[in-house]
Design a protein around this motif. Structure first.
Motif, mmCIF file in Angstrom:
data_model
loop_
_atom_site.group_PDB
_atom_site.id
_atom_site.type_symbol
_atom_site.label_atom_id
_atom_site.label_comp_id
_atom_site.label_asym_id
_atom_site.label_seq_id
_atom_site.Cartn_x
_atom_site.Cartn_y
_atom_site.Cartn_z
ATOM 1 N N SER A 56 0.826 -1.210 0.000
ATOM 2 C CA SER A 56 0.000 0.000 0.000
ATOM 3 C C SER A 56 0.859 1.258 0.000
ATOM 4 O O SER A 56 0.547 2.237 -0.684
ATOM 5 N N PHE A 57 1.948 1.221 0.780
ATOM 6 C CA PHE A 57 2.807 2.397 0.841
ATOM 7 C C PHE A 57 3.516 2.619 -0.498
ATOM 8 O O PHE A 57 3.767 3.762 -0.895
ATOM 9 N N LEU A 58 3.804 1.541 -1.198
ATOM 10 C CA LEU A 58 4.430 1.665 -2.520
ATOM 11 C C LEU A 58 3.516 2.424 -3.479
ATOM 12 O O LEU A 58 3.994 3.223 -4.294
ATOM 13 N N GLU A 59 2.221 2.199 -3.373
ATOM 14 C CA GLU A 59 1.268 2.912 -4.234
ATOM 15 C C GLU A 59 1.304 4.414 -3.956
ATOM 16 O O GLU A 59 1.182 5.232 -4.875
ATOM 17 N N LEU A 60 1.446 4.776 -2.662
ATOM 18 C CA LEU A 60 1.553 6.189 -2.309
ATOM 19 C C LEU A 60 2.888 6.763 -2.770
ATOM 20 O O LEU A 60 2.958 7.886 -3.292
ATOM 21 N N SER A 61 3.948 6.008 -2.589
ATOM 22 C CA SER A 61 5.305 6.528 -2.767
ATOM 23 C C SER A 61 5.719 6.694 -4.227
ATOM 24 O O SER A 61 6.485 7.594 -4.556
#
Length: 289
Positions: A68-73
């Motif tokens: 999920s954080f990869l999608e934000l980052s």
């Protein structure tokens, strides 16, 4: 049951709304933010953040969180890493003849002041084995073979990799490591140098300091890179001295400073307080954790 603490280290181009986007992300995922440290390098237009989270109350797995954080980052061009409190780093200490840094690290470790597991002590000499035995840490003697140093380094790497070592501490390990060795462990090798770099490199630094009539004695801890003693600096310290100081007293003062500087650098690394940017280390101060 002890809470799972999650630490994210983030660097990216500076831009509006970063804090809101990052903190809202973690709020929506059910994390409690324990601390949020930031730094902006206005010269290079780069933003740095260290954010610590309590995972109590969230049902996300590590894999789901990172995905999920990869999608934000990705659209924000983050370089990031994440670290979990339930994983202790595995540490190897490399030494040669000098014992003061080794004693200090092992004492701190046994007292519970280093958040890691010291898996082994490795040396190209057998002199310091009694210290390893005293602290009940496995000792490995891997001598440098004349005219075939690469064989010794291969043995070193096989030993380190077989024990899944996360951090290598050069506690006055008096061998020049090859570029192949250093590049195999980027930002995972911490070295202590007996000066306020780059002065007095090489042999017998305290005699040369005495001959120059120095007014400060210092030490530097840094990440090892291909460029000898020129890697990102993590910690430094100095102490004033006078013309009455002898090479012997300078050496004693220097040893005390080395111990403190190396211990602070190791703690900074183990507590995930460092972001390396180019040849600079951004070191966030402790937050009471």
């Amino acid at each position: 049951m002890k809470s799972q603490i999650v630490t994210f280290l983030i660097q990216c181009p500076d831009q509006k709304g970063l804090v809101a986007k990052i903190t809202n992300f973690f709020f929506e995922k059910g994390f409690n933010i324990l601390s949020c440290q930031q730094y902006v390098n206005s010269i290079e237009n780069t933003y740095f953040m260290r954010i610590r989270l309590n995972a109590d109350g969230t049902i996300l797995s590590k894999k789901e969180l990172e995905s999920s954080f990869l999608e934000l980052s990705t659209p924000l061009h983050f370089k990031w890493s994440v670290h979990y409190s339930d994983k202790k780093q595995q540490v190897a200490i490399l030494v040669s003849h000098t014992s003061h840094n080794l004693y200090d690290l092992l004492e701190r470790y046994k007292e519970g002041n280093l958040n890691c597991t010291v898996k082994m002590i490795i040396s190209n000499h057998e002199k310091l084995k009694p210290i390893a035995d005293m602290f009940q840490v496995p000792f490995y003697y891997i001598p440098v073979i004349a005219n075939d140093k690469s064989k010794q380094e291969k043995q070193l790497m096989e030993l380190l990799d077989s024990h899944q070592i996360d951090l290598i501490i050069l506690a006055r390990y008096m061998q020049i490591l090859s570029a192949d060795f250093i590049n195999a462990y980027p930002e995972k090798i911490i070295n202590i140098h007996h000066s306020f770099l780059p002065a007095f490199q090489g042999a017998n630094p305290y005699l040369r300091a005495y001959e120059r009539g120095v007014k400060l004695i210092g030490a530097t801890a840094h990440y090892a890179t291909e460029d000898l003693d020129e890697g990102p600096i993590i910690e430094q310290d100095v102490k004033p001295v006078t013309h009455e100081s002898t090479p012997t007293t300078l050496k004693k003062i220097g040893a005390d400073i080395e111990k403190l500087v190396l211990a602070r650098a190791v703690n900074n690394h183990l507590n995930h307080q460092i972001i390396v940017s180019g040849n600079r280390a951004i070191v966030f101060p402790e937050t009471g954790e």
